[in-house]
Design a protein around this motif. Structure first.
Motif, PDB file in Angstrom:
ATOM      1  N   GLU A 185       0.771  -1.104   0.053  1.00 28.71           N
ATOM      2  CA  GLU A 185       0.142  -0.013   0.007  1.00 28.71           C
ATOM      3  C   GLU A 185       0.895   1.397   0.216  1.00 28.71           C
ATOM      4  OE1 GLU A 185      -3.603   0.021   2.147  1.00 28.71           O
ATOM      5  OE2 GLU A 185      -3.305  -2.124   2.734  1.00 28.71           O
ATOM      6  N   ALA A 186       2.102   1.158  -0.412  1.00 21.20           N
ATOM      7  CA  ALA A 186       2.794   2.353  -0.352  1.00 21.20           C
ATOM      8  C   ALA A 186       2.393   3.021  -1.882  1.00 21.20           C
ATOM      9  CB  ALA A 186       4.561   2.057  -0.349  1.00 21.20           C
ATOM     10  N   TRP A 187       2.507   4.371  -1.873  1.00 21.34           N
ATOM     11  CA  TRP A 187       2.100   5.003  -3.256  1.00 21.34           C
ATOM     12  C   TRP A 187       2.888   6.012  -3.497  1.00 21.34           C
ATOM     13  CZ3 TRP A 187      -0.150   3.074  -7.182  1.00 21.34           C
ATOM     14  CH2 TRP A 187      -0.720   3.904  -8.110  1.00 21.34           C
ATOM     15  N   ILE A 188       3.201   6.137  -4.740  1.00 22.65           N
ATOM     16  CA  ILE A 188       4.305   7.305  -5.361  1.00 22.65           C
ATOM     17  C   ILE A 188       3.598   8.028  -6.483  1.00 22.65           C
ATOM     18  CG2 ILE A 188       6.259   8.192  -6.227  1.00 22.65           C
ATOM     19  CD1 ILE A 188       7.605   5.968  -4.672  1.00 22.65           C
TER      20      ILE A 188
ATOM     21  N   LYS B 210       1.930   1.884   3.725  1.00 20.88           N
ATOM     22  CA  LYS B 210       0.994   3.039   3.630  1.00 20.88           C
ATOM     23  C   LYS B 210       1.981   4.289   3.424  1.00 20.88           C
ATOM     24  CE  LYS B 210      -2.973   0.667   5.548  1.00 20.88           C
ATOM     25  NZ  LYS B 210      -3.954   0.543   6.676  1.00 20.88           N
ATOM     26  N   PHE B 211       2.871   4.099   2.872  1.00 18.23           N
ATOM     27  CA  PHE B 211       3.721   5.373   2.539  1.00 18.23           C
ATOM     28  C   PHE B 211       2.870   6.293   1.418  1.00 18.23           C
ATOM     29  CE2 PHE B 211       6.777   7.062  -0.439  1.00 18.23           C
ATOM     30  CZ  PHE B 211       7.488   8.036   0.212  1.00 18.23           C
ATOM     31  N   PHE B 212       3.073   7.314   1.469  1.00 16.09           N
ATOM     32  CA  PHE B 212       2.372   8.310   0.445  1.00 16.09           C
ATOM     33  C   PHE B 212       3.358   9.343  -0.029  1.00 16.09           C
ATOM     34  CE2 PHE B 212       0.256  11.865  -1.268  1.00 16.09           C
ATOM     35  CZ  PHE B 212      -0.558  11.335  -2.386  1.00 16.09           C
ATOM     36  N   CYS B 213       3.585   9.580  -1.265  1.00 19.04           N
ATOM     37  CA  CYS B 213       4.646  10.436  -1.635  1.00 19.04           C
ATOM     38  C   CYS B 213       3.690  11.196  -2.768  1.00 19.04           C
ATOM     39  CB  CYS B 213       5.739   9.881  -2.548  1.00 19.04           C
ATOM     40  SG  CYS B 213       7.010  10.999  -3.346  1.00 19.04           S
TER      41      CYS B 213
ATOM     42  N   ILE C  16      12.423   4.846   5.094  1.00 23.40           N
ATOM     43  CA  ILE C  16      11.227   5.574   5.203  1.00 23.40           C
ATOM     44  C   ILE C  16      10.349   4.780   5.961  1.00 23.40           C
ATOM     45  CG2 ILE C  16       9.372   7.165   4.376  1.00 23.40           C
ATOM     46  CD1 ILE C  16      11.634   8.063   2.283  1.00 23.40           C
ATOM     47  N   GLY C  17       9.875   5.048   7.234  1.00 22.86           N
ATOM     48  CA  GLY C  17       8.909   4.091   7.850  1.00 22.86           C
ATOM     49  C   GLY C  17       7.331   4.059   7.404  1.00 22.86           C
ATOM     50  N   SER C  18       6.642   3.368   8.081  1.00 21.83           N
ATOM     51  CA  SER C  18       5.115   3.325   7.718  1.00 21.83           C
ATOM     52  C   SER C  18       4.264   4.474   8.094  1.00 21.83           C
ATOM     53  CB  SER C  18       4.575   2.080   8.315  1.00 21.83           C
ATOM     54  OG  SER C  18       5.270   0.889   7.949  1.00 21.83           O
TER      55      SER C  18
ATOM     56  N   LEU D  24       4.735  12.546   2.389  1.00 19.78           N
ATOM     57  CA  LEU D  24       5.689  13.464   1.853  1.00 19.78           C
ATOM     58  C   LEU D  24       4.504  14.322   0.705  1.00 19.78           C
ATOM     59  CD1 LEU D  24       8.486  11.474   0.548  1.00 19.78           C
ATOM     60  CD2 LEU D  24       8.231  12.567   2.760  1.00 19.78           C
ATOM     61  N   GLY D  25       4.636  15.639   1.281  1.00 17.48           N
ATOM     62  CA  GLY D  25       3.970  16.645   0.578  1.00 17.48           C
ATOM     63  C   GLY D  25       4.718  17.012  -0.818  1.00 17.48           C
TER      64      GLY D  25
END
Length: 186
Positions: free
Chosen positions: A60-63, A80-83, A97-99, A103-104
């Motif tokens: 569920e990480a998303w860039i 669940k990282f979001f970039c 980079i953690g869960s 990132l704006g």
């Protein structure tokens, strides 16, 4: 004798023109071009390419493209990282980079650096310093995270901040240079 890649990942002076490193950067650039050209109606293809670029990417990480990095293979992303759009991660040293990290837009994370002495810089050698960002951190748009910095879990970094030193857990920090304002109240 250490390879240039081993020196790079260890934070030692290394030659960025080394053929292995040049080939790995080219591979990343070609993948990034494909990622950045994916359409919003191609989420599966985008995610497949991202996982090829960043194998240590949590579920569920998303860039959001466009996105840029040096290698991708030196980045670890939690679940669940979001970039957001236009982020840059210069990963010549490990970037962890953690869960639950957000990132704006236009956040820049620089593990890459150069020697302070001009005589050493003229040699063409470079170095990197690893970066660690804890779980549940929010970094506001346009912030810059400098080489060697650690940001503690649950902290918030204000938009446009320049993080030059470690930030503890659970604080709001802003400015240039970034300074702690207060603790985050849960």
């Amino acid at each position: 004798m250490k390879s240039e890649k081993e020196k790079m990942l260890a934070g030692e002076l290394y030659d960025p023109l080394d053929p292995q490193l040049s080939n790995e950067r080219q591979r990343a650039r070609l993948l990034l071009k494909r990622i950045n050209e994916t359409r919003d109606d191609e989420p599966e293809e985008r995610n497949r390419l991202l996982k090829e670029l960043i194998p240590a990417m949590g579920p569920e990480a998303w860039i959001e493209p466009p996105f840029y990095c040096d290698y991708g293979s030196n980045i670890v992303l939690g679940d669940k990282f979001f970039c957001n759009f236009n982020c840059v991660i210069l990963d010549v040293a490990p970037v962890t980079i953690g869960s639950g990290v957000l990132l704006g837009p236009a956040v820049q994370i620089y593990a890459a650096t150069h020697p302070l002495k001009a005589s050493v810089r003229r040699s063409g050698l470079e170095l990197g310093k690893s970066i660690e960002i804890g779980d549940d951190v929010w970094i506001g748009g346009g912030a810059i995270v400098c080489p060697g910095v650690r940001i503690g879990a649950r902290s918030v970094i204000g938009a446009g901040s320049v993080v030059t030193k470690d930030i503890p857990e659970g604080v709001v920090a802003v400015g240039n240079p970034c300074r702690v304002l207060r603790e985050v109240e849960e």
